[in-house]
Design a protein around this motif. Structure first.
Motif, PDB file in Angstrom:
ATOM      1  N   TYR A   4       0.695  -1.199   0.101  1.00 31.13           N
ATOM      2  CA  TYR A   4       0.058  -0.191  -0.271  1.00 31.13           C
ATOM      3  C   TYR A   4       0.760   1.168  -0.101  1.00 31.13           C
ATOM      4  CZ  TYR A   4      -3.923  -3.381   0.951  1.00 31.13           C
ATOM      5  OH  TYR A   4      -4.477  -4.341   0.775  1.00 31.13           O
ATOM      6  N   PRO A   5       0.395   2.407  -0.301  1.00 32.12           N
ATOM      7  CA  PRO A   5       1.146   3.560  -0.631  1.00 32.12           C
ATOM      8  C   PRO A   5       1.539   4.090   0.861  1.00 32.12           C
ATOM      9  CG  PRO A   5      -1.050   4.064  -1.476  1.00 32.12           C
ATOM     10  CD  PRO A   5      -1.089   2.705  -1.082  1.00 32.12           C
ATOM     11  N   PHE A   6       1.976   3.647   1.567  1.00 32.74           N
ATOM     12  CA  PHE A   6       2.447   4.246   2.943  1.00 32.74           C
ATOM     13  C   PHE A   6       4.072   4.041   2.817  1.00 32.74           C
ATOM     14  CE2 PHE A   6      -1.812   3.253   4.251  1.00 32.74           C
ATOM     15  CZ  PHE A   6      -2.074   4.196   5.450  1.00 32.74           C
ATOM     16  N   THR A   7       4.655   5.138   3.286  1.00 27.84           N
ATOM     17  CA  THR A   7       6.286   4.985   3.392  1.00 27.84           C
ATOM     18  C   THR A   7       6.585   4.366   4.640  1.00 27.84           C
ATOM     19  OG1 THR A   7       6.484   6.775   1.743  1.00 27.84           O
ATOM     20  CG2 THR A   7       8.505   6.184   2.976  1.00 27.84           C
ATOM     21  N   LEU A   8       7.579   3.482   4.670  1.00 29.12           N
ATOM     22  CA  LEU A   8       7.992   2.947   5.782  1.00 29.12           C
ATOM     23  C   LEU A   8       9.187   3.679   6.439  1.00 29.12           C
ATOM     24  CD1 LEU A   8       7.962   0.245   7.765  1.00 29.12           C
ATOM     25  CD2 LEU A   8      10.006  -0.494   6.148  1.00 29.12           C
ATOM     26  N   VAL A   9       8.990   4.136   7.561  1.00 22.46           N
ATOM     27  CA  VAL A   9      10.030   4.993   8.235  1.00 22.46           C
ATOM     28  C   VAL A   9      10.819   4.392   9.511  1.00 22.46           C
ATOM     29  CG1 VAL A   9       9.201   7.353   7.468  1.00 22.46           C
ATOM     30  CG2 VAL A   9       8.168   6.482   9.465  1.00 22.46           C
TER      31      VAL A   9
END
Ligand code: F0G
Length: 354
Positions: A147-152
């Motif tokens: 999904y279009p979440f950036t992993l931080v």
């Protein structure tokens, strides 16, 4: 230039471009305090890198400012992380500053109160799961792939880039690298980042030596020391309650290449060191942070650190983050008294003297 954040101060060493948004909460530039009393007692030259001075109270801000700025540069609208608390506080703050959505997944009941309150106040969506950090990270890694979440989390290389600036600062503050750099190890991103920073600064001619990297896990969560994943990690230092460190290999590499080591310290040793740093040097760091000093004491007793060595202990987070453990560890309660001068005098002088 001290009122700038790390992206401006160390721009030439970072993957910052003209398209990277300017982002800063004035992270970095933290104090390197000499521990005069502890140096004398242990025949060392000890310094503490006090990362609790960062804007959200931990070293995570150095990496998070870069990770969030790059996420925005790449057009991301939302960021996500698993966290034992500090990463979530930091992600929430920097995401708020750029107007990004922030979802954090934390282990229910095993996150210090200060960290939880930070994530909530900065406006992150906080999901507390019935599971531990390792399980949460696995889920978050899977979801951010689909999904279009950036992993931080620190598996995001921009986190490591930002965090390596702490090693630059240590060299700038001392004029060169110390003999030994001692650091707590949880998910093992920070030891990886420091080693990268020391190597790059050395190559750039900014320091004339490399330190030995010594990292310390909590004994109940010491996967690297045991050589196997710990399924149910347990420690009073909830920040490093991690049984399957994501940067395991690079932590081992940092220790090996620098001729240092990864070892563990018990909760008892952690709490003793925690009170000692506060009561002998006036520095209130969180329990996980004290693993660095606990480990140095252990190695010194074992004869593994020669007298006179210059040692920098990284104190990763602010003590105020975890008031519950603080009050338990202090083993002291306030005396509740009538608001009366003679009662107070009696309390401080003892009944006989009055
Ligand atoms: N000290 C503190 C205060 C931490 O919060 C952490 C990690 C560490 C040390 C260990 O650093 O993971 O790079 O080896 N906290 C992460 C978090 C896991 O979610 O806040 P590491």
């Amino acid at each position: 230039m001290n009122n700038q954040g790390i992206m401006a101060r160390y721009r030439e060493y970072l993957p910052v471009t003209d398209k990277t948004p300017e982002l800063s909460l004035q992270e970095g530039n933290t104090p390197l305090l000499r521990g005069d009393q502890l140096s004398e007692e242990y025949e060392l030259d000890v310094y503490f890198k006090v990362e609790g001075f960062n804007p959200t109270g931990s070293f995570k801000d150095r990496g998070m400012v870069v990770a969030i700025a790059k996420a925005a540069e790449e057009g991301s609208q939302a960021v996500m992380c698993a966290s034992t608390g500090n990463t979530s506080a930091s992600a929430a703050a920097y995401a708020a500053r750029l107007g990004l959505r922030c979802v954090v997944v934390v282990p229910d009941q095993n996150i210090a109160l200060g960290k939880l309150s930070q994530a909530l106040v900065y406006g992150a969506e906080v999901l507390a799961v019935r599971g531990n950090f390792d399980q949460a990270l696995e889920i978050v890694r899977n979801l951010t792939e689909r999904y279009p979440f950036t992993l931080v989390n620190s598996v995001n290389p921009y986190r490591i880039e930002g965090q390596k600036t702490a090693a630059f600062e240590v060299c700038d503050q001392l004029g060169t690298a110390p003999d030994i750099l001692a650091i707590p190890v949880g998910n093992a991103g920070n030891i990886t980042a420091y080693w990268k920073g020391f190597v790059e600064y050395h190559q750039a001619g900014k320091s004339d030596r490399l330190p030995k990297m010594v990292g310390f896990e909590a004994e109940g969560a010491a996967a690297i020391v045991r050589g196997e994943r710990v399924k149910e990690p347990e420690t009073v230092a909830t920040a490093i309650r991690i049984g399957n460190p994501a940067s395991w290999d690079s932590a081992v590499k940092a220790a090996e290449e620098s001729q240092g080591r990864i070892d563990s310290v018990t909760d008892e040793e952690i709490l003793e060191a925690y009170l000692e740093i506060a009561r002998r040097e006036g520095i209130f760091a969180e329990p996980a942070s004290a693993a660095s000093w606990a480990g140095v004491k252990k190695m010194r007793k074992q004869g593994l650190i020669p007298a006179g060595s210059r040692v920098v202990c990284v104190l990763t987070g602010n003590g105020l983050k975890d008031p519950g453990t603080a009050i338990d560890a202090a083993a002291a309660e306030p005396k509740v008294l009538d608001c009366d001068e003679s009662v107070i005098l009696e309390a401080i002088m003892g009944a006989e003297e009055v």
